[in-house]
Design a protein around this motif. Sequence first.
Motif, PDB file in Angstrom:
ATOM      1  N   VAL A 250       5.508  75.687 -77.445  1.00 41.25           N
ATOM      2  CA  VAL A 250       6.696  76.727 -77.179  1.00 41.25           C
ATOM      3  C   VAL A 250       6.747  77.271 -78.615  1.00 41.25           C
ATOM      4  O   VAL A 250       7.197  76.709 -79.716  1.00 41.25           O
ATOM      5  CB  VAL A 250       7.814  75.775 -76.905  1.00 41.25           C
ATOM      6  CG1 VAL A 250       8.791  76.807 -76.767  1.00 41.25           C
ATOM      7  CG2 VAL A 250       7.671  75.289 -75.646  1.00 41.25           C
ATOM      8  N   PRO A 251       6.499  78.513 -78.785  1.00 42.29           N
ATOM      9  CA  PRO A 251       6.698  79.316 -80.018  1.00 42.29           C
ATOM     10  C   PRO A 251       7.920  79.053 -80.456  1.00 42.29           C
ATOM     11  O   PRO A 251       8.956  79.436 -79.679  1.00 42.29           O
ATOM     12  CB  PRO A 251       6.157  80.672 -79.671  1.00 42.29           C
ATOM     13  CG  PRO A 251       6.541  80.800 -78.189  1.00 42.29           C
ATOM     14  CD  PRO A 251       6.247  79.563 -77.500  1.00 42.29           C
ATOM     15  N   MET A 252       8.336  79.032 -81.846  1.00 41.53           N
ATOM     16  CA  MET A 252       9.533  78.767 -82.307  1.00 41.53           C
ATOM     17  C   MET A 252      10.437  80.132 -82.230  1.00 41.53           C
ATOM     18  O   MET A 252      11.610  80.267 -82.000  1.00 41.53           O
ATOM     19  CB  MET A 252       9.505  78.350 -83.760  1.00 41.53           C
ATOM     20  CG  MET A 252      10.983  78.288 -84.644  1.00 41.53           C
ATOM     21  SD  MET A 252      11.450  76.561 -83.931  1.00 41.53           S
ATOM     22  CE  MET A 252      13.362  77.070 -84.240  1.00 41.53           C
ATOM     23  N   GLY A 253       9.736  81.408 -82.012  1.00 43.84           N
ATOM     24  CA  GLY A 253      10.498  82.616 -81.850  1.00 43.84           C
ATOM     25  C   GLY A 253      11.194  82.648 -80.658  1.00 43.84           C
ATOM     26  O   GLY A 253      12.121  83.634 -80.435  1.00 43.84           O
ATOM     27  N   THR A 254      11.105  81.712 -79.856  1.00 42.74           N
ATOM     28  CA  THR A 254      11.802  81.610 -78.709  1.00 42.74           C
ATOM     29  C   THR A 254      13.342  81.515 -78.809  1.00 42.74           C
ATOM     30  O   THR A 254      14.199  82.138 -78.094  1.00 42.74           O
ATOM     31  CB  THR A 254      11.384  80.567 -77.765  1.00 42.74           C
ATOM     32  OG1 THR A 254      10.054  80.664 -77.421  1.00 42.74           O
ATOM     33  CG2 THR A 254      12.100  80.293 -76.342  1.00 42.74           C
ATOM     34  N   PHE A 255      13.530  80.817 -80.033  1.00 40.96           N
ATOM     35  CA  PHE A 255      14.760  80.635 -80.477  1.00 40.96           C
ATOM     36  C   PHE A 255      15.468  81.561 -81.685  1.00 40.96           C
ATOM     37  O   PHE A 255      16.425  81.495 -82.403  1.00 40.96           O
ATOM     38  CB  PHE A 255      14.985  79.124 -80.911  1.00 40.96           C
ATOM     39  CG  PHE A 255      14.619  78.385 -79.878  1.00 40.96           C
ATOM     40  CD1 PHE A 255      15.340  77.940 -78.739  1.00 40.96           C
ATOM     41  CD2 PHE A 255      13.187  77.583 -80.214  1.00 40.96           C
ATOM     42  CE1 PHE A 255      14.760  77.071 -77.765  1.00 40.96           C
ATOM     43  CE2 PHE A 255      12.843  77.025 -79.187  1.00 40.96           C
ATOM     44  CZ  PHE A 255      13.352  76.611 -77.941  1.00 40.96           C
ATOM     45  N   GLY A 256      14.890  82.892 -81.607  1.00 42.50           N
ATOM     46  CA  GLY A 256      15.234  83.897 -82.732  1.00 42.50           C
ATOM     47  C   GLY A 256      16.608  84.195 -82.631  1.00 42.50           C
ATOM     48  O   GLY A 256      17.081  84.920 -83.472  1.00 42.50           O
ATOM     49  N   SER A 257      17.197  84.486 -81.531  1.00 41.54           N
ATOM     50  CA  SER A 257      18.361  84.692 -81.248  1.00 41.54           C
ATOM     51  C   SER A 257      19.561  83.766 -81.760  1.00 41.54           C
ATOM     52  O   SER A 257      20.606  84.095 -82.024  1.00 41.54           O
ATOM     53  CB  SER A 257      18.801  85.046 -79.604  1.00 41.54           C
ATOM     54  OG  SER A 257      18.604  83.862 -79.070  1.00 41.54           O
ATOM     55  N   ILE A 258      19.084  82.600 -82.163  1.00 39.95           N
ATOM     56  CA  ILE A 258      19.869  81.519 -82.833  1.00 39.95           C
ATOM     57  C   ILE A 258      19.973  81.740 -84.149  1.00 39.95           C
ATOM     58  O   ILE A 258      20.841  81.605 -84.932  1.00 39.95           O
ATOM     59  CB  ILE A 258      19.525  80.157 -82.232  1.00 39.95           C
ATOM     60  CG1 ILE A 258      19.699  80.106 -80.409  1.00 39.95           C
ATOM     61  CG2 ILE A 258      20.219  78.920 -82.988  1.00 39.95           C
ATOM     62  CD1 ILE A 258      19.027  78.723 -80.040  1.00 39.95           C
ATOM     63  N   THR A 259      18.579  81.456 -84.840  1.00 36.62           N
ATOM     64  CA  THR A 259      18.576  81.717 -86.291  1.00 36.62           C
ATOM     65  C   THR A 259      17.378  82.727 -86.474  1.00 36.62           C
ATOM     66  O   THR A 259      16.239  82.623 -85.593  1.00 36.62           O
ATOM     67  CB  THR A 259      18.537  80.286 -86.867  1.00 36.62           C
ATOM     68  OG1 THR A 259      18.643  80.364 -88.175  1.00 36.62           O
ATOM     69  CG2 THR A 259      17.120  79.648 -86.451  1.00 36.62           C
ATOM     70  N   PRO A 260      17.137  83.408 -87.580  1.00 33.59           N
ATOM     71  CA  PRO A 260      16.006  84.214 -87.783  1.00 33.59           C
ATOM     72  C   PRO A 260      14.684  83.126 -87.845  1.00 33.59           C
ATOM     73  O   PRO A 260      14.907  82.359 -88.370  1.00 33.59           O
ATOM     74  CB  PRO A 260      16.526  84.835 -89.288  1.00 33.59           C
ATOM     75  CG  PRO A 260      17.828  84.789 -89.195  1.00 33.59           C
ATOM     76  CD  PRO A 260      18.383  83.641 -88.699  1.00 33.59           C
TER      77      PRO A 260
END
Length: 436
Positions: A250-260
């Motif tokens: 799972v790419p960490m960018g999936t959670f880019g809306s939570i933190t940059p």
Amino acid sequence: MLHSCNNLQLQTKMGIENGSTLKKKWGFRLNRETNMGADITIRGVRYMLMSKLNKSDTRPVLPLAHGDPSAFACFRTTQVAEDALVDSIRSGNFNGYGPGVGILPARRAVAEYLSQDLPTKLSEDDVFLTVGCAHAIQTILTVLANPNANILLPKPGFPYYEAVAKSCHLEVRHFDLLPEKDWEVDLDAVEALADENTVAMVIINPGNPCGNIFTHQHLEKVAKTAKKLGILVISDEVYDHLAFGKNPFVPMGTFGSITPVITLGSISKRWIVPGWRLGWLAINDPNGILKEHGIIDCIAGHISLSCDPPTFIQGAIPDILGKTKEDFFLKIISIIKDNANSCYEGLADVPGVVCPSKPEGSMFVMAKLDLSVFEDIKDDLDFCLKLAKEESVIILPGITVGLKNWLRITFAIEPSALEDGIKRLKAFCERHSIKA
């Protein structure tokens, strides 16, 4: 003034008469910062281990320390990549200078490639091309290295981060990865380490050196912790999609809306072409926080001052990323998975070497040394030096990646070479054990 000049002339004359010359005071000075951290790099330690090899040993040297499987025929890259590179060169369209941030079609291709796994699509403006992932690391750490700033790095981790941080005066603080929890991030430690000067935390997923894959749930907790602390996450995904266990990548960018999130990657590992030196730095920040704080402009400015990937490789990227068939990836994963299983099972029979968990991704496994088993082994470095000399097997001492008295072992080599390496390792450990 005249008296001083006369003294100088007299000293000069005396020096000439005595057959000597006055020592010239040269203007250049050594910049010691350029060598900061060089001794902890994987290349540096490998070079030291290679120098200890017994030249009279006619057996082949088995490289179980370095994640570069390209030397083995079973890991050759896809013909799609080779043809794309040849076509790029022969087109004559990629012989000149390119823009510092990268050629537009190549940046667009990387954005499309990464967006396949993300909830928010990236554009070419979110992607900066780099000379391998190492250049991406240098870029983001240099951009964040403000006075008094600190960064949180995993332990164990990839030592290049620490070397670069030291070179640009960015303070390093280490948080633990927990072997008893499949090498998850110790998030309590992250919160305890961070302060008002903390700028970012680094994660490596799939894991180097641990061979772990972070779950979706754990990555979400990482993102929420980073948001709470007001820091960004640098996600090193150079081994992206090299997952073969119970957890999918799972790419960490999936959670880019939570933190940059700033994602670092390259074609080096998945396509087995580390020498092609094509990497990227991608921005996952739909809320525009990094742009608002000038980070994006600073990245672009820094990259414009540094070298960029060869244009002919950039020209090949759209075809490499867009036309490689799934069967190539499945073949590579199959070999690595079988090797990982063989390595884990083989190490179970090696006295004094213990693997806390089975590798599920990347190309590595961490194994702990039980020094009480051995009669004449002082620590992990001593173990690896003697192993190289006696068995022509190169394994990375854990101290290099931040864990003393551990070993980092790569299983991304020819299967027969891996089998031979485990046999030699076992023989070495049995020979040096107290029971022997």
